[in-house]
Design a protein around this motif. Structure first.
Motif, mmCIF file in Angstrom:
data_model
loop_
_atom_site.group_PDB
_atom_site.id
_atom_site.type_symbol
_atom_site.label_atom_id
_atom_site.label_comp_id
_atom_site.label_asym_id
_atom_site.label_seq_id
_atom_site.Cartn_x
_atom_site.Cartn_y
_atom_site.Cartn_z
ATOM 1 N N ALA A 40 -4.929 8.513 4.343
ATOM 2 C CA ALA A 40 -4.635 9.599 3.402
ATOM 3 C C ALA A 40 -3.828 10.725 4.034
ATOM 4 O O ALA A 40 -4.016 11.056 5.199
ATOM 5 N N GLN A 41 -2.974 11.299 3.226
ATOM 6 C CA GLN A 41 -2.277 12.541 3.576
ATOM 7 C C GLN A 41 -3.174 13.663 3.056
ATOM 8 O O GLN A 41 -3.539 13.678 1.890
ATOM 9 N N LEU A 42 -3.548 14.605 3.914
ATOM 10 C CA LEU A 42 -4.478 15.668 3.537
ATOM 11 C C LEU A 42 -3.749 16.970 3.254
ATOM 12 O O LEU A 42 -2.830 17.341 3.978
ATOM 13 N N VAL A 43 -4.199 17.634 2.179
ATOM 14 C CA VAL A 43 -3.624 18.930 1.799
ATOM 15 C C VAL A 43 -4.762 19.874 1.402
ATOM 16 O O VAL A 43 -5.851 19.430 1.034
ATOM 17 N N VAL A 64 -4.604 12.068 -8.532
ATOM 18 C CA VAL A 64 -5.988 11.771 -8.914
ATOM 19 C C VAL A 64 -6.907 12.192 -7.770
ATOM 20 O O VAL A 64 -6.885 11.594 -6.696
ATOM 21 N N THR A 65 -7.686 13.243 -8.015
ATOM 22 C CA THR A 65 -8.676 13.721 -7.047
ATOM 23 C C THR A 65 -10.065 13.394 -7.584
ATOM 24 O O THR A 65 -10.221 12.920 -8.713
ATOM 25 N N GLU A 124 0.837 -1.193 0.000
ATOM 26 C CA GLU A 124 0.000 0.000 0.000
ATOM 27 C C GLU A 124 0.873 1.245 0.000
ATOM 28 O O GLU A 124 1.813 1.363 0.768
ATOM 29 N N GLN A 125 0.558 2.163 -0.900
ATOM 30 C CA GLN A 125 1.284 3.415 -0.979
ATOM 31 C C GLN A 125 0.419 4.503 -0.366
ATOM 32 O O GLN A 125 -0.802 4.417 -0.370
ATOM 33 N N SER A 126 1.060 5.537 0.130
ATOM 34 C CA SER A 126 0.339 6.659 0.693
ATOM 35 C C SER A 126 -0.463 7.349 -0.399
ATOM 36 O O SER A 126 -0.024 7.444 -1.543
ATOM 37 N N ILE A 127 -1.662 7.789 -0.064
ATOM 38 C CA ILE A 127 -2.476 8.533 -1.010
ATOM 39 C C ILE A 127 -2.614 9.972 -0.531
ATOM 40 O O ILE A 127 -2.466 10.254 0.660
ATOM 41 N N THR A 177 -7.457 16.069 -0.988
ATOM 42 C CA THR A 177 -7.716 17.434 -0.528
ATOM 43 C C THR A 177 -8.628 17.356 0.695
ATOM 44 O O THR A 177 -9.397 16.399 0.860
ATOM 45 N N TRP A 178 -8.563 18.381 1.517
ATOM 46 C CA TRP A 178 -9.450 18.446 2.681
ATOM 47 C C TRP A 178 -10.917 18.378 2.251
ATOM 48 O O TRP A 178 -11.692 17.612 2.847
ATOM 49 N N PRO A 179 -11.357 19.147 1.226
ATOM 50 C CA PRO A 179 -12.771 19.079 0.829
ATOM 51 C C PRO A 179 -13.194 17.692 0.328
ATOM 52 O O PRO A 179 -14.281 17.219 0.683
ATOM 53 N N ASP A 180 -12.361 17.035 -0.493
ATOM 54 C CA ASP A 180 -12.708 15.687 -0.954
ATOM 55 C C ASP A 180 -12.798 14.742 0.236
ATOM 56 O O ASP A 180 -13.726 13.926 0.332
ATOM 57 N N HIS A 181 -11.845 14.838 1.151
ATOM 58 C CA HIS A 181 -11.847 13.974 2.334
ATOM 59 C C HIS A 181 -13.114 14.202 3.152
ATOM 60 O O HIS A 181 -13.760 13.231 3.591
ATOM 61 N N ALA A 182 -13.498 15.454 3.352
ATOM 62 C CA ALA A 182 -14.700 15.762 4.134
ATOM 63 C C ALA A 182 -15.953 15.197 3.462
ATOM 64 O O ALA A 182 -16.808 14.598 4.131
#
Length: 140
Positions: free
Chosen positions: A45-48, A58-59, A3-6, A9-14
């Motif tokens: 996920a790493q969030l930005v 890919v978002t 598994e690789q880190s993904i 974005t904060w809005p997509d995550h929310a």
């Protein structure tokens, strides 16, 4: 496959978290396992911020080009929200195994997902357009 880190974005995550939460206690609708898998993806996920997302990630609503590593065929589609998915027109549902595999990946990353007769492997070749970094679509 490791598994690789993904990156999300904060809005997509929310929005994706709200989608998972909205299905938590429902007995019908999408497959419960799909929501559990998505919750796992969200947890790692790493969030930005939207403006800080690299253009090669890919978002949600990204139009991407991938290469099938077994057939060398190139495919183009958009990662879509469940209510806007349309596989016949290249809009892949984020809750589908392929959609979840691609969510948050970067150009060059490889993903695999189960299909009825085994595993399928793809490499992300290009993010043609991404809502956070719109660009003129190019052929893949």
């Amino acid at each position: 496959m490791k598994e690789q880190s993904i990156i999300l974005t904060w809005p997509d995550h929310a929005q994706l978290t709200a989608l998972v939460e909205s299905q938590r206690f429902k007995k019908n609708g999408y497959d419960t396992q799909a929501f559990q898998r998505l919750a796992g993806e969200l947890a790692r996920a790493q969030l930005v911020a939207s403006q800080d997302i690299p253009p090669d990630v890919v978002t949600m609503d990204s139009h991407i080009c991938v290469r099938d590593l077994d057939s060398s065929e190139t495919l183009s589609f958009t990662l879509s929200w469940p209510d806007r998915s349309d596989p016949g027109n290249g809009r892949i549902n984020v809750l589908a195994p392929l959609g979840m595999a691609l969510l948050g990946c970067r150009v060059g990353q490889e993903v695999e997902w189960p299909v009825p007769n085994g595993m399928r492997r793809l490499r992300v070749e290009q993010v043609i357009s991404q809502p956070e970094n719109p660009s003129a679509p190019e052929a893949c």
